[in-house]
Design an enzyme around this catalytic site. Structure first.
Site, short mmCIF file in Angstrom:
data_model
loop_
_atom_site.label_atom_id
_atom_site.label_comp_id
_atom_site.label_asym_id
_atom_site.label_seq_id
_atom_site.Cartn_x
_atom_site.Cartn_y
_atom_site.Cartn_z
N SER A 124 0.86 -1.19 0.00
CA SER A 124 0.00 0.00 0.00
C SER A 124 0.89 1.23 0.00
O SER A 124 1.95 1.23 0.62
CB SER A 124 -0.90 0.03 1.24
OG SER A 124 -1.85 -0.99 1.21
N THR A 126 1.86 -7.37 13.40
CA THR A 126 1.96 -5.93 13.67
C THR A 126 2.33 -5.62 15.11
O THR A 126 3.17 -4.75 15.37
CB THR A 126 0.65 -5.22 13.29
OG1 THR A 126 0.36 -5.47 11.91
CG2 THR A 126 0.77 -3.71 13.51
N VAL A 148 11.61 8.63 -0.84
CA VAL A 148 13.03 8.57 -0.48
C VAL A 148 13.70 7.59 -1.42
O VAL A 148 13.37 6.40 -1.42
CB VAL A 148 13.21 8.16 0.99
CG1 VAL A 148 14.69 7.97 1.31
CG2 VAL A 148 12.60 9.22 1.91
N HIS A 174 1.53 -10.68 5.29
CA HIS A 174 2.36 -10.71 6.49
C HIS A 174 3.80 -11.10 6.14
O HIS A 174 4.33 -12.09 6.63
CB HIS A 174 1.80 -11.71 7.51
CG HIS A 174 0.44 -11.34 8.02
ND1 HIS A 174 -0.35 -12.22 8.73
CD2 HIS A 174 -0.26 -10.19 7.94
CE1 HIS A 174 -1.48 -11.62 9.06
NE2 HIS A 174 -1.46 -10.39 8.58
#
Length: 493
Positions: free
Chosen positions: A107, A470, A223, A424
């Protein structure tokens, strides 16, 4: 937020997902004297920054937010499943003779995947735990604080207790008490009026970060390089995606918290290439099933009501998978065909398996070919082992036992999703207790041999896990942020 890029900060954070937000939060709380800047390649979706899209009430606005998260290139029309708010690798996800990760997805938005996740926050157990982090439980406590975790938000759901009772009778025998069927800890807040808000990076940022005048958030800022001078991190090179201009931002510390695929990509593009970079990539092969609860009345409130809550079947070393049982329409992936209604008496079962962690499973980067952002293109090398297939077989049997205990399955057999569907991904910048070539960073995320450079996110997790990662990755980010807060002098800029 600002359109102006600073010339110099104390800490530059790359990525605004839960782990990047955890760095900003801890540093805002413990070192309000530091100048902090966060750079996010994707757009700002909502206010507050990092809001979970489930909290956007208007369905059209929610869909627009999801579409804006889906990267810079059109979705490939090849039949692979991409969840709303994510985008797939267009190519390079599977090499000849390998299983690959066909559903490898990312995402791009303020809040990262934390704007789209299921908010499940189980604690690791057994060999999922990282044994060289002695204060892991305290760090997990702190991660629960930052994420706003609640294990009992849906205890009053009409079928929740019955679902857990039936699952426990079928699955709890021989399990330690703390690893028996129980409510799933969720990063969610249940309000007095019944409303539910889901935690995104906005909750992790908290008021401490939003009120910090020395922290700035820069959306649509790619970046492209970590600046390394005389062997240590010295700042970042940033491309403003709105006008294409490039900016150098000096920093005493750089934290790369992109995701488990783009964090090693940025290190590679910066010439930081330790032997373990991109290696030990692991996903959690996922099995799904759906069942109509036996001998229950339709729950009041219809399909939109939290009828079943979310139940958790924890991982154990003897049964190396973990299960989530939830109301059908709460599942992040389709479990049955579109023609099947989703009343509250239908629940979905999702089982996640550990992956046999191997150095051969890896993401590599092609310096001769760019991705849609102009960064080195990714190439996935990934293969299930005999042990992985055995775990999947055992998980299928466990799912069937759970389904039989609950009611009547809606499909003939559990379905195994294409690899990568769990989202994951772990291990690609893994931590370790020593610089022995099998890890990228130390236990506080400091990259070996590059002082001032930290990595964060699911990629730092070194153990084979089946539970949602997470909570663990935010706990490790807390350890890294505390280390910076403790060791960075103000004059270190």
């Amino acid at each position: 937020m600002t359109k102006d890029f600073p010339a110099c900060v104390d800490v530059a954070v790359v990525g605004s997902g839960p782990c990047g937000a955890a760095y900003a939060r801890i540093l805002s709380e413990q070192r309000p004297d530091l100048d902090l800047a966060t750079f996010e390649v994707g757009p700002l979706l909502a206010d507050p920054p990092g809001l979970h899209v489930k909290n956007i009430a208007d369905p059209d606005e929610r869909q627009r937010a999801q579409l804006r998260s889906q990267g810079p290139a059109p979705a490939p029309a090849d039949g692979r499943l991409a969840r709303p708010g994510t985008f797939l690798l267009p190519d390079g996800y599977q090499n000849p003779g390998e299983d690959g990760l066909p559903n490898a997805a990312m995402s791009s938005n303020v809040g990262g995947m934390g704007a789209h996740w299921t908010a499940a926050c189980p604690r690791p157990g057994g060999s999922e735990r990282i044994d060289f982090v002695p204060d892991l439980d305290e760090l997990l406590d702190e991660a629960e604080r930052l994420l706003g975790v609640d294990a009992h938000a849906f205890d009053d759901a009409p079928f929740a207790a019955e679902v857990r009772k039936r699952l426990g009778a079928a699955l709890d025998t021989g399990r330690p008490e703390e690893r028996r069927v129980q409510p799933m800890p969720l990063a969610v807040r249940r309000h007095a009026d019944g409303r539910v808000t889901w935690s995104g990076a906005d909750v992790v940022y908290g008021e401490a970060t939003r009120a910090n005048p020395r922290h700035t958030l820069h959306p649509e800022a790619l970046v492209t390089q970590v600046l390394v001078e005389e062997g240590r991190a010295a700042g970042v090179l940033v491309r403003d995606l709105r006008d294409g201009t490039e900016h150098q931002v000096r920093a005493a510390r750089v934290v790369v918290a992109a995701d488990a695929l783009r964090t090693p990509q940025l290190l590679w593009a910066s010439g930081v290439r330790p032997p373990a970079l991109g290696r030990y990539l692991n996903d959690q092969p996922q099995i799904v099933y759906a069942v109509r609860l036996r001998d229950v009345q339709a729950a009041p409130g219809g399909a939109a009501a939290p009828s079943s809550g979310v139940s958790w079947v924890p991982y154990t070393d003897d049964e190396p998978f973990h299960g989530q049982v939830m109301q059908l329409d709460a599942s992040p992936v389709p479990l049955v065909g579109d023609d099947v209604p989703a009343p509250g008496s239908i629940v979905g079962l999702g089982w996640f398996c550990v992956k046999d962690v191997r150095a051969e499973d890896r993401v590599t980067f092609d310096d001769t070919c760019d991705d849609a952002y102009g960064m080195p293109a990714m190439r996935i090398h990934y293969q299930l082992t005999e042990r992985d297939h055995a775990s999947l077989d055992a998980a299928r049997a466990a799912v069937r036992r759970a389904a039989d205990a609950l009611g009547d399955p809606l499909d003939d057999a559990p379905r195994t999703l294409a690899l990568g569907a769990s989202l994951h991904y772990q291990g690609t910048v893994r931590s370790g207790p020593a610089d022995d070539g099998t890890s990228v960073c130390d236990p506080v995320g400091q990259v070996w041999d590059v002082p001032g450079l930290h990595v964060a996110g699911n990629g730092v997790i070194p153990t084979p896990t089946a539970c949602n990662p997470t909570l663990t990755s935010v706990a490790l980010a807390v350890a890294g942020a505390r280390h910076i807060a403790r060791t960075l002098p103000l004059e270190g800029r």
